[in-house]
Design a protein around this motif. Structure first.
Motif, PDB file in Angstrom:
ATOM      1  N   VAL A   1       0.880  -1.162   0.000  1.00 15.09           N
ATOM      2  CA  VAL A   1       0.000   0.000   0.000  1.00 15.09           C
ATOM      3  C   VAL A   1       0.916   1.209   0.000  1.00 15.09           C
ATOM      4  CG1 VAL A   1      -1.802   1.271   1.204  1.00 15.09           C
ATOM      5  CG2 VAL A   1      -1.794  -1.236   1.270  1.00 15.09           C
ATOM      6  N   SER A   2       0.846   1.973  -1.058  1.00  9.65           N
ATOM      7  CA  SER A   2       1.716   3.132  -1.189  1.00  9.65           C
ATOM      8  C   SER A   2       1.305   4.236  -0.215  1.00  9.65           C
ATOM      9  CB  SER A   2       1.655   3.671  -2.612  1.00  9.65           C
ATOM     10  OG  SER A   2       2.363   4.884  -2.711  1.00  9.65           O
ATOM     11  N   PRO A   3       2.271   4.849   0.451  1.00 11.64           N
ATOM     12  CA  PRO A   3       1.940   6.003   1.299  1.00 11.64           C
ATOM     13  C   PRO A   3       1.318   7.145   0.493  1.00 11.64           C
ATOM     14  CG  PRO A   3       4.176   5.232   1.731  1.00 11.64           C
ATOM     15  CD  PRO A   3       3.686   4.494   0.527  1.00 11.64           C
ATOM     16  N   ALA A   4       1.499   7.121  -0.828  1.00 12.56           N
ATOM     17  CA  ALA A   4       0.919   8.153  -1.680  1.00 12.56           C
ATOM     18  C   ALA A   4      -0.605   8.132  -1.662  1.00 12.56           C
ATOM     19  CB  ALA A   4       1.432   7.992  -3.121  1.00 12.56           C
ATOM     20  N   VAL A   5      -1.201   7.058  -1.160  1.00 14.29           N
ATOM     21  CA  VAL A   5      -2.660   6.996  -1.073  1.00 14.29           C
ATOM     22  C   VAL A   5      -3.192   8.183  -0.275  1.00 14.29           C
ATOM     23  CG1 VAL A   5      -2.849   5.522   0.999  1.00 14.29           C
ATOM     24  CG2 VAL A   5      -4.629   5.447  -0.744  1.00 14.29           C
ATOM     25  N   TRP A   6      -2.449   8.623   0.709  1.00 15.08           N
ATOM     26  CA  TRP A   6      -2.898   9.722   1.570  1.00 15.08           C
ATOM     27  C   TRP A   6      -2.811  11.078   0.874  1.00 15.08           C
ATOM     28  CZ3 TRP A   6      -5.693   7.979   5.295  1.00 15.08           C
ATOM     29  CH2 TRP A   6      -5.451   6.696   5.787  1.00 15.08           C
ATOM     30  N   ARG A   7      -2.145  11.130  -0.284  1.00  9.62           N
ATOM     31  CA  ARG A   7      -2.071  12.365  -1.072  1.00  9.62           C
ATOM     32  C   ARG A   7      -2.925  12.271  -2.336  1.00  9.62           C
ATOM     33  NH1 ARG A   7       3.135  11.080  -0.253  1.00  9.62           N
ATOM     34  NH2 ARG A   7       3.544  10.854  -2.466  1.00  9.62           N
ATOM     35  N   SER A   8      -3.501  11.119  -2.579  1.00 13.06           N
ATOM     36  CA  SER A   8      -4.300  10.909  -3.775  1.00 13.06           C
ATOM     37  C   SER A   8      -5.566  11.755  -3.738  1.00 13.06           C
ATOM     38  CB  SER A   8      -4.682   9.426  -3.882  1.00 13.06           C
ATOM     39  OG  SER A   8      -5.752   9.255  -4.798  1.00 13.06           O
ATOM     40  N   GLY A   9      -5.778  12.525  -4.772  1.00 10.93           N
ATOM     41  CA  GLY A   9      -6.988  13.334  -4.855  1.00 10.93           C
ATOM     42  C   GLY A   9      -8.243  12.492  -4.884  1.00 10.93           C
TER      43      GLY A   9
ATOM     44  N   SER B   1     -15.642   8.877   5.289  1.00  6.62           N
ATOM     45  CA  SER B   1     -14.528   8.095   5.829  1.00  6.62           C
ATOM     46  C   SER B   1     -14.779   6.596   5.683  1.00  6.62           C
ATOM     47  CB  SER B   1     -14.264   8.461   7.288  1.00  6.62           C
ATOM     48  OG  SER B   1     -15.402   8.180   8.079  1.00  6.62           O
ATOM     49  N   ALA B   2     -16.038   6.178   5.630  1.00  7.74           N
ATOM     50  CA  ALA B   2     -16.345   4.763   5.424  1.00  7.74           C
ATOM     51  C   ALA B   2     -15.811   4.298   4.065  1.00  7.74           C
ATOM     52  CB  ALA B   2     -17.843   4.506   5.531  1.00  7.74           C
ATOM     53  N   ALA B   3     -15.912   5.140   3.057  1.00  6.27           N
ATOM     54  CA  ALA B   3     -15.389   4.778   1.736  1.00  6.27           C
ATOM     55  C   ALA B   3     -13.860   4.652   1.781  1.00  6.27           C
ATOM     56  CB  ALA B   3     -15.814   5.804   0.689  1.00  6.27           C
ATOM     57  N   GLN B   4     -13.203   5.516   2.537  1.00  3.80           N
ATOM     58  CA  GLN B   4     -11.758   5.411   2.684  1.00  3.80           C
ATOM     59  C   GLN B   4     -11.375   4.119   3.394  1.00  3.80           C
ATOM     60  OE1 GLN B   4     -10.987   9.189   4.637  1.00  3.80           O
ATOM     61  NE2 GLN B   4     -10.188  10.041   2.719  1.00  3.80           N
ATOM     62  N   VAL B   5     -12.101   3.782   4.442  1.00  8.32           N
ATOM     63  CA  VAL B   5     -11.840   2.525   5.155  1.00  8.32           C
ATOM     64  C   VAL B   5     -12.075   1.343   4.216  1.00  8.32           C
ATOM     65  CG1 VAL B   5     -12.699   0.995   6.995  1.00  8.32           C
ATOM     66  CG2 VAL B   5     -12.305   3.422   7.459  1.00  8.32           C
ATOM     67  N   LEU B   6     -13.138   1.396   3.432  1.00  5.74           N
ATOM     68  CA  LEU B   6     -13.432   0.302   2.505  1.00  5.74           C
ATOM     69  C   LEU B   6     -12.332   0.157   1.462  1.00  5.74           C
ATOM     70  CD1 LEU B   6     -15.326  -1.946   1.662  1.00  5.74           C
ATOM     71  CD2 LEU B   6     -16.573  -0.256   0.252  1.00  5.74           C
ATOM     72  N   TYR B   7     -11.825   1.271   0.960  1.00  9.08           N
ATOM     73  CA  TYR B   7     -10.735   1.200  -0.013  1.00  9.08           C
ATOM     74  C   TYR B   7      -9.507   0.526   0.602  1.00  9.08           C
ATOM     75  CZ  TYR B   7      -7.429   2.557  -3.626  1.00  9.08           C
ATOM     76  OH  TYR B   7      -6.471   2.540  -4.621  1.00  9.08           O
TER      77      TYR B   7
ATOM     78  N   ASP C   1     -13.494   6.497  -9.227  1.00 13.87           N
ATOM     79  CA  ASP C   1     -12.554   5.825 -10.131  1.00 13.87           C
ATOM     80  C   ASP C   1     -11.415   5.141  -9.357  1.00 13.87           C
ATOM     81  OD1 ASP C   1     -11.697   4.987 -12.681  1.00 13.87           O
ATOM     82  OD2 ASP C   1     -10.349   6.703 -12.879  1.00 13.87           O
ATOM     83  N   LEU C   2     -11.749   4.612  -8.175  1.00 16.23           N
ATOM     84  CA  LEU C   2     -10.768   3.878  -7.379  1.00 16.23           C
ATOM     85  C   LEU C   2     -10.911   2.368  -7.561  1.00 16.23           C
ATOM     86  CD1 LEU C   2     -10.851   6.061  -4.168  1.00 16.23           C
ATOM     87  CD2 LEU C   2      -8.861   5.661  -5.632  1.00 16.23           C
ATOM     88  N   ILE C   3     -12.118   1.925  -7.874  1.00 16.72           N
ATOM     89  CA  ILE C   3     -12.346   0.503  -8.133  1.00 16.72           C
ATOM     90  C   ILE C   3     -13.265   0.335  -9.332  1.00 16.72           C
ATOM     91  CG2 ILE C   3     -12.091  -0.139  -5.691  1.00 16.72           C
ATOM     92  CD1 ILE C   3     -15.213  -0.663  -5.722  1.00 16.72           C
ATOM     93  N   THR C   4     -13.201  -0.849  -9.907  1.00 16.82           N
ATOM     94  CA  THR C   4     -14.165  -1.273 -10.911  1.00 16.82           C
ATOM     95  C   THR C   4     -14.918  -2.434 -10.282  1.00 16.82           C
ATOM     96  OG1 THR C   4     -12.718  -0.621 -12.724  1.00 16.82           O
ATOM     97  CG2 THR C   4     -14.432  -2.236 -13.241  1.00 16.82           C
ATOM     98  N   PHE C   5     -16.240  -2.427 -10.408  1.00 14.32           N
ATOM     99  CA  PHE C   5     -17.062  -3.452  -9.777  1.00 14.32           C
ATOM    100  C   PHE C   5     -18.099  -3.946 -10.766  1.00 14.32           C
ATOM    101  CE2 PHE C   5     -21.037  -4.393  -7.388  1.00 14.32           C
ATOM    102  CZ  PHE C   5     -20.603  -5.562  -6.774  1.00 14.32           C
ATOM    103  N   ASP C   6     -18.261  -5.260 -10.849  1.00 11.19           N
ATOM    104  CA  ASP C   6     -19.302  -5.866 -11.666  1.00 11.19           C
ATOM    105  C   ASP C   6     -20.276  -6.564 -10.727  1.00 11.19           C
ATOM    106  OD1 ASP C   6     -20.957  -7.408 -13.295  1.00 11.19           O
ATOM    107  OD2 ASP C   6     -19.369  -7.846 -14.723  1.00 11.19           O
ATOM    108  N   PRO C   7     -21.485  -6.025 -10.577  1.00 10.43           N
ATOM    109  CA  PRO C   7     -22.443  -6.638  -9.656  1.00 10.43           C
ATOM    110  C   PRO C   7     -22.876  -8.045 -10.082  1.00 10.43           C
ATOM    111  CG  PRO C   7     -23.451  -4.802 -10.846  1.00 10.43           C
ATOM    112  CD  PRO C   7     -21.999  -4.817 -11.210  1.00 10.43           C
TER     113      PRO C   7
END
Length: 160
Positions: A9-17, A25-31, A75-81
């Motif tokens: 897990v790149s530390p750059a995640v915390w700078r990612s726009g 914050s739930a979406a961040q935890v899920l990511y 645009d952080l994940i691709t999901f196919d239900p």
């Protein structure tokens, strides 16, 4: 379940726009969960039924699906239900195959992806990363140093 003992897990995640722009914050935890969960593999793509994720996270289904949709919109994940497959977009930027054996194993995982949409995206990103890997480790063909399996750094250092 993955046999992986760790995930990068790149530390750059915390700078990612995309990541910091999530208004939840739930979406961040899920990511971060998707990046590090036991379902993760070398292709960055895995099948994850909602119930498994809700159980792992101890979340209600509505909370989980809303957070997952935020990740799709960002645009952080691709999901196919239809297949319940999740791909961490740009996975191979930080988790490119390290060697030929790793590449072959990752190709096998990619071939098993059920979703055509997800598989095509993973294949494309993987091929780009693998081409970069092979360009970096193999000298140009028809040179005295073109030896399968030896990287440039090993040739320069005289290692085996």
């Amino acid at each position: 379940m993955s046999k992986r003992e760790f995930s990068k897990v790149s530390p750059a995640v915390w700078r990612s726009g995309r990541f910091t722009g999530l208004e939840c914050s739930a979406a961040q935890v899920l990511y971060l969960y998707f990046l590090t969960c036991e379902h993760q593999n070398s292709a960055g793509c895995f099948r994850l039924p909602d119930g498994y994720a809700c159980s792992d996270l101890r979340w209600e289904p509505a909370m989980y699906t809303e957070a997952r949709e935020r990740l799709v919109r960002a645009d952080l994940i691709t999901f196919d239900p239809a297949t319940e497959e999740i791909y961490i977009d740009r996975w191979f930027r930080h988790n490119a195959p390290m060697n030929e054996k790793h590449s072959v194993g990752t190709r096998r995982i990619i071939e098993a992806i059920e979703s055509d949409v997800v598989r095509e995206k993973v294949e494309h990103e993987f091929l780009v990363a693998d081409e970069i890997r092979t360009a970096k480790i193999m000298p140009p063909p028809n040179t005295p140093f073109h030896t399968a399996g030896l990287s440039n750094s090993r040739l320069v250092k005289g290692g085996r």
